[in-house]
Structure formats: C-alpha cells, structure tokens
Design an enzyme around this catalytic site. Structure first.
Site, PDB file in Angstrom:
ATOM      1  N   SER A  58      19.033  81.900  52.859  1.00 27.95           N
ATOM      2  CA  SER A  58      18.957  83.305  53.272  1.00 27.95           C
ATOM      3  C   SER A  58      20.349  83.923  53.255  1.00 27.95           C
ATOM      4  O   SER A  58      21.294  83.355  53.807  1.00 27.95           O
ATOM      5  CB  SER A  58      18.359  83.421  54.671  1.00 27.95           C
ATOM      6  OG  SER A  58      17.018  82.980  54.693  1.00 27.95           O
ATOM      7  N   ARG A  64      26.516  85.163  53.856  1.00 28.37           N
ATOM      8  CA  ARG A  64      25.725  84.198  54.624  1.00 28.37           C
ATOM      9  C   ARG A  64      26.606  83.576  55.704  1.00 28.37           C
ATOM     10  O   ARG A  64      27.736  83.154  55.432  1.00 28.37           O
ATOM     11  CB  ARG A  64      25.166  83.102  53.711  1.00 28.37           C
ATOM     12  CG  ARG A  64      24.502  81.948  54.450  1.00 28.37           C
ATOM     13  CD  ARG A  64      23.921  80.928  53.471  1.00 28.37           C
ATOM     14  NE  ARG A  64      23.485  79.719  54.142  1.00 28.37           N
ATOM     15  CZ  ARG A  64      22.328  79.595  54.797  1.00 28.37           C
ATOM     16  NH1 ARG A  64      21.498  80.624  54.878  1.00 28.37           N
ATOM     17  NH2 ARG A  64      22.009  78.452  55.373  1.00 28.37           N
ATOM     18  N   GLU A  91      17.877  91.326  53.569  1.00 29.69           N
ATOM     19  CA  GLU A  91      17.932  89.920  53.153  1.00 29.69           C
ATOM     20  C   GLU A  91      17.649  89.732  51.668  1.00 29.69           C
ATOM     21  O   GLU A  91      16.694  90.280  51.117  1.00 29.69           O
ATOM     22  CB  GLU A  91      16.932  89.094  53.971  1.00 29.69           C
ATOM     23  CG  GLU A  91      16.957  87.609  53.642  1.00 29.69           C
ATOM     24  CD  GLU A  91      16.093  86.782  54.581  1.00 29.69           C
ATOM     25  OE1 GLU A  91      15.999  85.562  54.351  1.00 29.69           O
ATOM     26  OE2 GLU A  91      15.525  87.356  55.531  1.00 29.69           O
TER      27      GLU A  91
END
EC number: 2.4.2.-
Length: 475
Positions: free
Chosen positions: A364, A340, A403
């Site tokens: 995310s 991330r 993702e």
C-alpha cells in the site's frame, strides 16, 4: 377311555397296578379301560402331510422368520397393499444399469474432490514445484481435482457441465494439460526438475484462474446432485485454452461465485461495495475484495502472507479477487510517484542499494506524503516510482488517503537507502520492470521529495551529504 373323577382331589398322580385288567388309580380317582369306538380309531389313524422336512427345515424356517417379519413391517410402513397378488420375481440388474449407477455414484462423490482441491487457491508457485508429488498423489488436492473433473465428464447428465469439465482437464498449465498435473512421473515431473521460479509463478497463476472456473462448476454440480433445475454454466468454448496473443477470458460465473462467497464471509461489510463501479474496469467481486482489503482486512491478510501461513476462507477469497483485479489492470503510461511509511522494518530492510527485492504481501502506498509520515513513525519512509499500481481511492472508505496499491511480489529496485537525523530510514524505490527511459537514469532522481525534515516542510534536510550530492530534496 372313560374316567370317573372325584373333584375333591387336587393332585393327580397316575400309576398302573394291573396292566392286564386295565384298572388303575389316579390319586383318589378310579380309572377303567373301556372299548374304543370305530370312528375314534379312524380319526386317530388319519395322516396329514408334513409341514417341514426334518430338523434343518425347522431351523431354516426359524432363521427366516425375523426377516419375513422385517419385510412385512416395511411393507406396512410403505403402505403396501396386502391384497396384492404373489410377489413379483426380482429383476436382475443389467451390466449397463450397473455401470450407470456407478457413474452416478462417482459423480456425487466429485463434490468431495472439489472441496479438497480448494487449498490450491492458497499455494504459491514455489510450493507447487516443491510439493507436487504430495499434491498429485493419494488424496492430494491436484489428484482430487482431476478425479472430480473426470467424474463430472462421465457422470453428469448436463452436456454443459461435461463440456466445462473436459475443457478444464485440457487447460494448459505451463504448456501441459491440467489432467497431467494430477499424477507424477510424467511430463510435469520432468518439467519441475528444472523449472525456474518465473515459470512456476506463471503456472500457479494459470492454475488460480482455472480454480475460479472450478468454483462455478462445483456449484452447478452441487445443484445437479440435489436435483435442482439446471443452471447456466460457462461452456467449454468460453473456457477453452487461450491461443497466443489472445487476452479475453470469460470469468463471469466465477466472479459471481466469488462475490457470493465474499458476502457469505463478510456480510454487509462486503455488500456495501455492490454496484460501486457498474461500468468500471473491475467486477463487483473484485471491487469487494479491494474494498475489504483497504477497510482493515489488509492487516490480517498481509500478516498471513508474510508469515507464510495458510489463508483462512475469507482471506483466500480477498486474495483471489485482488489477484484477478491485478490481472485485468494495465500499467499507466505516466510514471506515478507515491509514498509509503512503516512503523518498523519492512521487506526492503536487507536489500542493498542497486539490488532488487519484493514484499510477498500487497504493498500500500499513497500519493500524499503526509499519509506516509503518519504511518512511518520511527520506522521507514519510502518514495516509490512505478506504473503497475491500482488506484483504489474511489473504492476505499479511506478515499482521502489517495491509495495506490501494488500487487504482492512486485519487484522493486532500491535506488537509495539512508537514515535521517531522527533515525528514520528513507528510501527511493522503483519498479524493476521500468525501462531505462522511465527509470532512474532518465531523471528519476532529479527532484525527489522524499519526506519532511525537522525544520519543516520548506527546509531541505541536509544532514546526509550523500542525499544532497544525489540531488535529493528530502524536504
């Protein structure tokens, strides 16, 4: 009396000069008294019954006249037959009919209560504990919700809706029926005085689930009030409180309402996700919510969550759909390593090594470290180990980002935090819920590929001796 008139005169003024002789003048006309006939005397002495009973009767008649006129106007407007017989006597309303009418009025007003209760979808467990007194009094959303459900129980003509409302009122929220959460001074108030954050979070999660079913009930009530044909609704058996160990919940009607709400808010942008996973884990509404989030809505939603702003209608629907998706998801057996990157600071800036923190928004991450580097800039790049993330690569329009999405408020332990030669903060995070066998003590730090150094992908970055000593390969 006989009058002889001269038509030349245009003005007549009567005066009597001699009352005894009955002779006088009226201007230039001469008037003379003559004998009156017997028939005229009888006609003059005739009496007729009075139409009124004095001044009060005449005043009453004048006051009533406008109302009579209004009644006639309404009759004409509605086409009432004027040839009908005398009006029927007004039928008195029985106590039973009056009670029925009052129930119907309360049932119709329940829609307003459901609308006020909609804000419950956006509050947190902390807010529930802190603001319960205002939520459960006056026009507060909890009070309005319970009142609306009671109105459905006593006023709906559809047994299915009455059963559904009864089941919702009895639904346990932190072990106490929902109906009791709509008032203060009882068991709920006593519970909240010492409730730990975990219990409040669980209570809010249960309330959010109930609100999904309330949305379906609200639609059915609206249809009944409008006189539309009865629609199928979740029965009380389907929404009965889950016993210990049970996990199956019927959420199809609520899911349909959520999907329609997302389509209404986002149009074609939401409809593109219909049928994406016909036999998958997640429903159409949940896929819509996840897809909309990854397709740009994450910026607005996460900003509102982090700034503790009230979510707008679209954000609330996305949040609701994502929350139900995470409730369905199960942790993976294998530990997943993701990356991330953030341009600026993030929720873990002030979390020291060895301590636990979380982001109040959704997190995310990507399986591809290049994606994290592109998002990282001069901010931070984290390597995250976890098992509860949802793989949304098959849903997102940016599927190449690979993702993995973590739920909001997922606790993460900071294993390592240090800056590289470019000033970029590099961290290692792991889900706090991981056991010792899958966590850092079992080789989590044996070969972490955290980021790219200035020397390229194949040259380990050795500037920070602490990273090297821990066995971290920052190449």
């Amino acid at each position: 009396m006989q009058i002889q008139a001269n038509t030349v005169g245009t003005q007549a003024v009567a005066h009597h000069s001699d009352a005894t002789t009955g002779v006088g003048r009226m201007g230039q006309m001469e008037a003379r008294q003559v004998a009156t006939g017997q028939d005229a005397i009888l006609l003059g002495s005739r009496s007729e019954p009075q139409k009124g009973q004095g001044l009060l009767s005449r005043l009453g008649a004048q006051l009533a006249r406008p109302f009579v006129a209004i009644k006639e106007w309404i009759s004409n407007l509605l086409g009432t037959d004027k040839r009908a017989a005398a009006p029927k006597a007004q039928t008195a309303v029985s106590p039973e009919d009056l009670q029925r009418l009052m129930k119907q009025a309360a049932f119709g007003s329940s829609l307003g209560g459901f609308a006020k209760a909609d804000v419950l979808n956006n509050i947190t467990g902390e807010q529930l504990g802190k603001d319960h007194a205002s939520l459960a009094t006056g026009n507060g959303p909890l009070r309005s919700l319970c009142t609306a459900l009671q109105a459905v129980v006593i006023g709906s003509q559809q047994p299915q809706l009455r059963e559904l409302a009864t089941g919702l009122l009895a639904r346990p929220i932190a072990g106490i029926p929902l109906q009791q959460w709509g008032s203060v001074g009882g068991k709920v108030t006593e519970l909240l005085t010492s409730a730990p954050p975990e219990l409040l979070k669980e209570a809010m999660s249960q309330l959010h689930t109930a609100m999904g079913e309330v949305a379906d009930l609200q639609r059915a009530v609206k249809a009944e009030v409008a006189g539309e044909p009865a629609r199928s609704a979740t029965t009380a058996a389907a929404v009965a409180p889950l016993q210990s160990g049970e996990s199956e919940v019927n959420v199809e009607p609520a899911d349909k309402a959520l999907a329609e709400g997302l389509q209404e808010q986002f149009g074609l942008e939401a409809e593109q996700y219909l049928g994406e996973q016909p036999h998958g884990t997640y429903s159409d509404a949940e896929v819509m919510a996840l897809g909309l989030y990854t397709n740009g809505e994450y910026q607005h939603l996460n900003r509102s969550l982090r700034q503790e702003k009230q979510l707008d209608a679209g954000q609330a629907l996305i949040d609701q759909g994502m929350s139900t998706a995470f409730e369905k998801s199960t942790p993976t057996e294998q530990l997943i390593k993701t990356f991330r990157g953030t341009h600026g600071g993030d929720a873990f800036n002030e979390v020291a090594e060895g301590q636990v923190g979380h982001d109040v928004a959704y997190l995310s991450t990507s399986r591809d470290p290049k994606v994290a580097t592109n998002f990282g800039g001069s901010g931070s790049i984290s390597t995250i180990f976890g098992r509860s993330g949802i793989d949304v690569s098959d849903i997102s329009v940016e599927g190449d980002e690979q993702e993995i999405l973590y739920n909001k408020e997922t606790d993460m332990r900071v294993l390592l935090s240090a800056k590289d030669e470019r000033g970029v903060t590099r961290r290692v995070l792991e889900e706090a819920s991981l056991g010792e066998q899958s966590g850092h003590s079992k080789g989590l730090l044996d070969g972490l590929d955290l980021a790219r150094g200035a020397g390229g992908a194949d040259k380990p970055q050795e500037q920070d001796i602490r990273l090297k000593m821990r066995g971290l390969d920052l190449a």
